[in-house]
Design an enzyme around this catalytic site. Structure first.
Site, PDB file in Angstrom:
ATOM      1  CB  SER A  10      25.578  -5.350   8.104  1.00 13.56           C
ATOM      2  OG  SER A  10      25.348  -3.794   8.111  1.00 13.56           O
ATOM      3  CG  HIS A  33      30.151  -5.048   7.703  1.00 16.39           C
ATOM      4  ND1 HIS A  33      31.570  -5.054   7.297  1.00 16.39           N
ATOM      5  CD2 HIS A  33      29.333  -3.765   7.937  1.00 16.39           C
ATOM      6  CE1 HIS A  33      32.254  -3.683   6.741  1.00 16.39           C
ATOM      7  NE2 HIS A  33      29.891  -3.484   6.849  1.00 16.39           N
ATOM      8  CG  ASP A  35      27.993  -0.998   8.001  1.00 18.72           C
ATOM      9  OD1 ASP A  35      28.727  -0.292   7.685  1.00 18.72           O
ATOM     10  OD2 ASP A  35      26.542  -2.010   7.781  1.00 18.72           O
ATOM     11  CG  MET A  37      26.780   4.608   9.491  1.00 17.68           C
ATOM     12  SD  MET A  37      24.881   4.550   8.653  1.00 17.68           S
ATOM     13  CE  MET A  37      25.554   2.856   7.914  1.00 17.68           C
ATOM     14  CG  HIS A  66      32.059   0.180   6.703  1.00 16.93           C
ATOM     15  ND1 HIS A  66      31.547   0.143   6.230  1.00 16.93           N
ATOM     16  CD2 HIS A  66      33.281   1.419   6.542  1.00 16.93           C
ATOM     17  CE1 HIS A  66      31.451   0.918   4.663  1.00 16.93           C
ATOM     18  NE2 HIS A  66      32.506   1.468   5.120  1.00 16.93           N
ATOM     19  CG  MET A  68      30.711   4.666   6.405  1.00 20.71           C
ATOM     20  SD  MET A  68      29.267   3.432   6.530  1.00 20.71           S
ATOM     21  CE  MET A  68      28.976   2.440   7.620  1.00 20.71           C
ATOM     22  CG  MET A 137      32.218   1.383   0.443  1.00 20.69           C
ATOM     23  SD  MET A 137      31.553   1.125   1.373  1.00 20.69           S
ATOM     24  CE  MET A 137      29.720   1.202   1.287  1.00 20.69           C
ATOM     25  N   GLY A 142      25.507   4.740   4.159  1.00 23.03           N
ATOM     26  CA  GLY A 142      24.784   5.369   4.803  1.00 23.03           C
ATOM     27  C   GLY A 142      23.037   4.659   4.659  1.00 23.03           C
ATOM     28  N   GLY A 145      20.345  -2.034   2.057  1.00 22.31           N
ATOM     29  CA  GLY A 145      19.002  -2.098   0.619  1.00 22.31           C
ATOM     30  C   GLY A 145      19.784  -1.327   0.082  1.00 22.31           C
ATOM     31  CG  ASP A 175      30.163  -2.991   2.987  1.00 26.03           C
ATOM     32  OD1 ASP A 175      28.502  -3.043   3.076  1.00 26.03           O
ATOM     33  OD2 ASP A 175      29.846  -2.084   3.550  1.00 26.03           O
ATOM     34  N   GLY A 176      27.742  -3.413   0.181  1.00 25.50           N
ATOM     35  CA  GLY A 176      25.900  -3.063  -0.426  1.00 25.50           C
ATOM     36  C   GLY A 176      26.042  -3.920  -1.706  1.00 25.50           C
ATOM     37  N   GLY A 177      24.916  -3.940  -1.146  1.00 26.42           N
ATOM     38  CA  GLY A 177      23.197  -5.093  -2.172  1.00 26.42           C
ATOM     39  C   GLY A 177      24.137  -6.428  -3.101  1.00 26.42           C
ATOM     40  N   GLY A 197      23.897  -7.204   4.574  1.00 27.85           N
ATOM     41  CA  GLY A 197      23.102  -6.657   5.384  1.00 27.85           C
ATOM     42  C   GLY A 197      21.465  -7.640   4.756  1.00 27.85           C
TER      43      GLY A 197
END
Ligand code: DX5
Ligand code: ZN
Length: 225
Positions: A10, A33, A35, A37, A66, A68, A137, A142, A145, A175-177, A197
């Site tokens: 990302s 990826h 993102d 927003m 993606h 958002m 997700m 948003g 990290g 997606d995320g962590g 990311g």
């Protein structure tokens, strides 16, 4: 059928002041990826279709957008015009999801639907046969990290079981962590496309970071549990 796990760094975590070099550093990945927003659907604002077309011009990798954003129907056209290869919008942001999916597919791109951590996978029952990708997700969208939310493993299993009950095989993205530490377990649970990311862009050697996630993910590939 997929033959390997796929990795999508990302660029939200990249240094945007030298994005060209950042893109060069992730050539061994499978997707970029991207993102998006809007400061409304999520409390943060990033980039839009102008940067996406510049990313497309600077890299040979397909772009996984993606979105958002609220009211994605109004905006998907701009991302398709900019060259997005996958356009994923949020279930929570759209009243007429099947129409949005058609808008994307009619333009020859892959259509994805994303679920926030608080949205149950039952929301997908009427959509799973129409989408090319489901994005689960594993953080509240948003920010990069954030810590991985553990109930994501169950949700991935539910999505993968629902897909096989319906006789379809969408890409299952998480997606995320995500890092090499949890890549095997998310793949065992059903994911086959891993977004990362910080785990990629905060590493000094990006190729090694991508490889570490891929190798860890492969240990779970084809070994559902
Ligand atoms: C979060 C974004 C993610 C984020 C992932 O809203 O959708 O793609 O950049 O970043 P990490 O991997 O650092 O959690
Ligand atoms: Zn994302």
């Amino acid at each position: 059928m997929l033959s390997d796990v796929r990795i999508a760094p990302s660029i939200l975590s990249a240094d945007l002041m030298c994005l060209g070099e950042e893109l060069d550093s992730i050539k061994s990945a499978d997707y970029i990826h991207f993102d998006v927003m809007d400061g409304v659907f999520v409390p943060n604002l990033t980039f839009g279709p102008t940067l996406l077309s510049q990313v497309k011009a600077a890299s040979d990798l397909p772009v996984d957008a993606h979105l958002m954003i609220s009211d994605p129907d109004r905006r998907v056209g701009a991302y398709l015009d900019a060259g997005a290869d996958i356009v994923t919008f949020h279930y929570e942001a759209q009243l007429h999801a099947l129409r949005t999916i058609s808008l994307i597919k009619d333009r020859g791109a892959k259509a994805g639907i994303a679920l926030n951590p608080g949205t149950p996978t039952s929301a997908l029952e009427c959509l799973i046969e129409d989408v090319d990708l489901v994005l689960v997700m594993s953080v509240n969208p948003g920010f990069s990290g954030q810590a991985f939310i553990r109930h994501t493993y169950d949700k991935l299993r539910q999505v993968r079981n629902m897909a096989s009950e319906h006789g379809v095989a969408p890409l299952i993205e998480v997606d995320g962590g995500i890092s090499a530490a949890n890549a095997e377990r998310v793949v065992r649970a059903g994911a086959n496309l891993l977004v990362a990311g910080n785990a990629v862009f905060k590493a000094d050697d990006r190729a090694a970071a991508i490889d570490d996630i891929r190798v860890a993910g492969r240990r779970g590939f084809g070994r559902w549990a």
